[in-house]
Write a protein that holds these residues in place. Structure first.
Motif, short mmCIF file in Angstrom:
data_model
loop_
_atom_site.label_atom_id
_atom_site.label_comp_id
_atom_site.label_asym_id
_atom_site.label_seq_id
_atom_site.Cartn_x
_atom_site.Cartn_y
_atom_site.Cartn_z
N GLY A 62 5.37 27.37 -20.76
CA GLY A 62 5.99 27.34 -19.44
C GLY A 62 5.14 28.01 -18.38
N LEU A 63 4.51 29.14 -18.73
CA LEU A 63 3.66 29.85 -17.78
C LEU A 63 2.45 29.01 -17.37
CD1 LEU A 63 3.72 33.47 -19.26
CD2 LEU A 63 4.68 32.74 -17.06
N MET A 64 1.83 28.34 -18.35
CA MET A 64 0.66 27.53 -18.03
C MET A 64 1.05 26.33 -17.18
SD MET A 64 -2.57 27.21 -18.06
CE MET A 64 -2.91 28.63 -19.07
N LEU A 65 2.18 25.73 -17.50
CA LEU A 65 2.65 24.61 -16.68
C LEU A 65 2.96 25.07 -15.26
CD1 LEU A 65 5.01 22.82 -19.23
CD2 LEU A 65 3.01 21.79 -18.13
N LEU A 66 3.57 26.24 -15.15
CA LEU A 66 3.93 26.77 -13.84
C LEU A 66 2.70 27.08 -13.00
CD1 LEU A 66 6.12 27.91 -11.88
CD2 LEU A 66 5.82 30.11 -13.05
N VAL A 67 1.74 27.81 -13.59
CA VAL A 67 0.58 28.27 -12.83
C VAL A 67 -0.44 27.14 -12.60
CG1 VAL A 67 -1.37 29.87 -12.78
CG2 VAL A 67 0.88 30.65 -13.55
N ALA A 68 -0.97 26.58 -13.68
CA ALA A 68 -1.98 25.52 -13.52
C ALA A 68 -1.36 24.28 -12.88
CB ALA A 68 -2.60 25.17 -14.87
N GLY A 69 -0.16 23.91 -13.34
CA GLY A 69 0.51 22.75 -12.77
C GLY A 69 0.86 22.95 -11.31
N GLY A 70 1.37 24.14 -10.99
CA GLY A 70 1.74 24.42 -9.61
C GLY A 70 0.54 24.41 -8.68
N LEU A 71 -0.57 25.00 -9.11
CA LEU A 71 -1.78 25.02 -8.30
C LEU A 71 -2.35 23.61 -8.12
CD1 LEU A 71 -3.51 28.23 -9.70
CD2 LEU A 71 -2.53 27.94 -7.41
N HIS A 72 -2.29 22.82 -9.19
CA HIS A 72 -2.78 21.43 -9.07
C HIS A 72 -1.94 20.63 -8.08
CE1 HIS A 72 -4.81 17.74 -10.32
NE2 HIS A 72 -3.62 17.17 -10.20
N LEU A 73 -0.63 20.80 -8.16
CA LEU A 73 0.24 20.11 -7.20
C LEU A 73 -0.09 20.54 -5.78
CD1 LEU A 73 3.72 20.26 -9.00
CD2 LEU A 73 2.40 18.20 -8.50
N TYR A 74 -0.21 21.83 -5.57
CA TYR A 74 -0.44 22.36 -4.22
C TYR A 74 -1.77 21.89 -3.65
CZ TYR A 74 -1.14 25.72 -0.42
OH TYR A 74 -1.39 26.28 0.80
N PHE A 75 -2.84 22.06 -4.41
CA PHE A 75 -4.17 21.80 -3.87
C PHE A 75 -4.58 20.33 -3.93
CE2 PHE A 75 -4.91 26.40 -4.83
CZ PHE A 75 -5.24 26.79 -3.53
N TYR A 76 -4.13 19.61 -4.99
CA TYR A 76 -4.67 18.27 -5.21
C TYR A 76 -3.64 17.15 -5.03
CZ TYR A 76 -8.77 20.75 -6.81
OH TYR A 76 -9.88 21.57 -6.85
N THR A 77 -2.45 17.31 -5.59
CA THR A 77 -1.45 16.24 -5.43
C THR A 77 -0.91 16.19 -4.01
OG1 THR A 77 -0.81 16.49 -7.76
CG2 THR A 77 0.71 15.28 -6.33
#
Length: 326
Positions: free
Chosen positions: A84-99
């Motif tokens: 959950g932490l990896m999804l939250l951090v890496a996933g959240g940053l990817h959404l913010y910066f790239y998606t």
């Protein structure tokens, strides 16, 4: 003030880059205090991870009395939390910066987009490939090390530190873990650039010449075992479970934050949360430089430091030619 910066980047911090003053001589107490302050306060990755470690300890961590006996439920709890932490951090940053492209290319180091396709990626695309290695092998090895440490602490095989024993050392350990990690990371990283290990192990991570949040923990399983093995120091150095949580989050979650490809998060046109490090971004493009981090000046001592200037670029090119000739 910039000193003839190297070309080819969309955004760069001021160069030449400087290593920390922690190991400079003569010691400069004022510079050291400024470095520590800028690294930890007011809002920083490190303070956020300390808070996250305490939150995890309070609500998401099985007690040591339970981890004394290997059992699937508490082991699965650790794995699910880390997933959950990896999804939250890496996933959240990817959404913010790239998606969502929330700040466009502002503070983005490399002008190029992430690769949607590429034969070097096992699963065809950079993001998909990175996610599988990070969430699969990465989270599994991360969780396995935590299971080992909490089991060892519960059974007296690893020394446990409490607040009551030494409040000062309890606090100091948070400050020292990143320094230890800088020491450890340089040496295992140099080892991983030995041709045999590079070809069969580390090359997987270096598929990412232009990095994104999912690139940080995208590694070969053997590299995960080596890289995350930094936490084994606590078989010698006493620690509290919250230090173990912080140590492992510092290894894994900052792998995502430092590989964002952006210098930080812009709020009202100011960089309010520093993330991706240009120092390591250059390593992914130029390969044989900046093996360590800025906390300990190993790269400066051994001639592999790239400070972002054209003069440093010439030195690194000459170094690569010498290495190729050997």
């Amino acid at each position: 003030m910039d000193k003839d910066p190297v070309e080819g980047w969309h955004h760069m911090p001021a160069v030449p880059l400087e290593v920390s003053p922690l190991f400079s001589w003569p010691l400069r107490p004022g510079a050291i205090l400024r470095w520590v302050w800028n690294s930890w306060f007011l809002i920083s990755e490190k303070l956020i991870l300390v808070a996250l470690a305490f939150v995890s300890l309070t609500w998401l961590q099985p007690p040591l009395s339970e981890t004394a006996t290997p059992a699937l439920p508490w082991m699965a709890q650790i794995w699910l939390r880390n997933l959950g932490l990896m999804l939250l951090v890496a996933g959240g940053l990817h959404l913010y910066f790239y998606t969502w492209s929330a700040q466009g290319k502002r503070l983005k180091y490399d002008p190029r987009p992430l690769m949607k396709n590429g034969r070097q990626f096992t699963l065809g695309g950079q993001i998909r490939d990175n996610m599988v290695w990070s969430l699969g092998s990465g989270v599994l090895v991360w969780s396995a090390y935590e299971v080992l440490m909490f089991w060892a602490m519960a059974n007296g095989y690893a020394p446990v530190l409490t607040w009551g024993q030494s409040p000062l050392w309890f606090i100091a350990l948070f400050l020292l873990i990143p320094v230890w990690e800088s020491f450890y990371f340089y040496w295992i990283h140099r080892l991983l650039h030995v041709p045999f290990l590079y070809r069969h192990v580390h090359a997987l991570h270096h598929r990412n010449i232009n990095v994104g949040p999912w690139s940080g923990l995208s590694m070969h399983p053997v590299e995960h075992v080596i890289f995350l093995g930094s936490v084994l120091i606590h078989f010698v150095v006493p620690a509290h479970p919250v230090h173990i949580l912080f140590h492992m989050m510092y290894l894994t979650l900052t792998a995502a934050t430092t590989h964002t490809g952006f210098e930080g998060v812009l709020i009202k046109d100011e960089n309010r949360l520093r993330l991706g490090t240009f120092h390591h971004q250059m390593h992914h493009r130029y390969f044989e430089c900046n093996y360590g981090s800025l906390e300990i000046p190993w790269d400066k001592l051994f001639g592999s430091f790239h400070d972002g200037t054209k003069a440093a670029q010439d030195r690194i090119r000459a170094r690569r030619k010498r290495m190729g000739a050997e």
